[in-house]
Design a protein around this motif. Structure first.
Motif, PDB file in Angstrom:
ATOM      1  N   GLU A  58       0.846  -1.202   0.000  1.00 57.90           N
ATOM      2  CA  GLU A  58       0.000   0.000   0.000  1.00 57.90           C
ATOM      3  C   GLU A  58       0.883   1.255   0.000  1.00 57.90           C
ATOM      4  O   GLU A  58       0.647   2.224   0.732  1.00 57.90           O
ATOM      5  N   ALA A  59       1.899   1.199  -0.851  1.00 57.83           N
ATOM      6  CA  ALA A  59       2.870   2.292  -0.922  1.00 57.83           C
ATOM      7  C   ALA A  59       2.223   3.581  -1.415  1.00 57.83           C
ATOM      8  O   ALA A  59       1.428   3.580  -2.360  1.00 57.83           O
ATOM      9  N   LYS A  60       2.586   4.674  -0.776  1.00 59.38           N
ATOM     10  CA  LYS A  60       2.101   5.996  -1.153  1.00 59.38           C
ATOM     11  C   LYS A  60       3.247   6.930  -1.536  1.00 59.38           C
ATOM     12  O   LYS A  60       3.015   7.992  -2.103  1.00 59.38           O
ATOM     13  N   ASP A 133      11.114   9.788   3.685  1.00 61.42           N
ATOM     14  CA  ASP A 133      10.229   8.817   4.325  1.00 61.42           C
ATOM     15  C   ASP A 133       9.531   7.920   3.304  1.00 61.42           C
ATOM     16  O   ASP A 133       8.318   7.733   3.332  1.00 61.42           O
ATOM     17  N   PHE A 134      10.334   7.352   2.404  1.00 62.31           N
ATOM     18  CA  PHE A 134       9.785   6.494   1.362  1.00 62.31           C
ATOM     19  C   PHE A 134       9.352   5.153   1.945  1.00 62.31           C
ATOM     20  O   PHE A 134      10.015   4.596   2.820  1.00 62.31           O
ATOM     21  N   ASP A 135       8.231   4.634   1.449  1.00 61.01           N
ATOM     22  CA  ASP A 135       7.788   3.313   1.898  1.00 61.01           C
ATOM     23  C   ASP A 135       8.047   2.226   0.860  1.00 61.01           C
ATOM     24  O   ASP A 135       7.820   1.045   1.118  1.00 61.01           O
ATOM     25  N   PHE A 136       8.569   2.630  -0.325  1.00 60.64           N
ATOM     26  CA  PHE A 136       8.946   1.652  -1.359  1.00 60.64           C
ATOM     27  C   PHE A 136      10.038   2.285  -2.204  1.00 60.64           C
ATOM     28  O   PHE A 136       9.898   3.430  -2.658  1.00 60.64           O
ATOM     29  N   ILE A 137      11.131   1.541  -2.417  1.00 58.11           N
ATOM     30  CA  ILE A 137      12.263   2.052  -3.187  1.00 58.11           C
ATOM     31  C   ILE A 137      12.698   0.980  -4.187  1.00 58.11           C
ATOM     32  O   ILE A 137      12.868  -0.196  -3.820  1.00 58.11           O
TER      33      ILE A 137
END
Length: 222
Positions: A58-60, A133-137
């Protein structure tokens, strides 16, 4: 029989059945080719796989290091919620121009920001630009710099973030400690960092397909 032809044929079978490309993604491939970009994008199964991981997360807030023509960028951006954002870093001006055209054609210009320049120069500026504050890289750039990319990825990621690093097997050369190939050396140093950094819980998976024998590392930030 197990060989490159078999791997490619199996990948084509699953692509046709399970990973049909949208018209936007087909346009990306054609436009990249028209503009002379190297054909080193992720394959449709790989693109859908990373997109599904982003969706499961649920990456934003997504960071991509290495845009090329925006093929993987669009796979990922299409999973974003209405308020989701993706920033992607690319050094080559021709790639940037082509990717922006592809992104505009897909109608994703409000979700995706391309930052032009060397990633090692633009990564330190992301926080001041309002990106952190990345939740997916997703890391898919020049392999010699993978050690520095993963250090920045860990610094910019939220706890619980997913980091995917592509092309880490190098046709099996990753186990060659005497390799003089800078790409292999970069991947080996990158793996050493992940094995020692307490923030990283990682697993490597080997893959075969139309691009041959390779693999990726999936990391969850602790």
């Amino acid at each position: 029989m197990r060989n490159d032809h078999t791997w490619s044929s199996v990948e084509q079978f699953f692509t046709e059945k399970l990973q049909p490309e949208s018209k936007n993604l087909k346009y990306v491939r054609k436009n990249n080719q028209r503009n002379g970009l190297p054909e080193i994008d992720v394959t449709p199964p790989q693109g859908k796989f990373i997109a599904m991981l982003a969706q499961l997360k649920e990456a934003k807030n997504i960071l991509e290091i290495g845009t090329l023509g925006g093929y993987s960028t669009i796979w990922l951006a299409e999973t974003l919620p209405q308020d989701g954002k993706l920033v992607t870093l690319e050094v080559d001006p021709t790639h940037v121009k082509t990717a922006q055209k592809n992104i505009n054609t897909a109608g994703l210009e409000d979700k995706i920001t391309i930052i032009e320049g060397s990633a090692l120069e633009t990564l330190p500026t992301l926080k001041e630009r309002g990106f952190s504050d990345f939740d997916f890289i997703f890391i898919d750039a020049d392999k010699p710099n993978n050690p520095r990319y993963i250090e920045w990825a860990l610094a910019l990621a939220k706890k619980g973030a997913i980091i995917i690093s592509d092309n880490v097997v190098r046709d099996g050369e990753v186990i060659n400690k005497n390799s003089t190939d800078e790409r292999v050396i970069g991947v080996r140093k990158f793996v050493d960092i992940l094995s020692e950094d307490q923030r990283a819980d990682s697993v490597a998976l080997q893959t075969v397909g139309e691009k041959g024998y390779d693999g990726f590392v999936l990391t969850i930030v602790q």
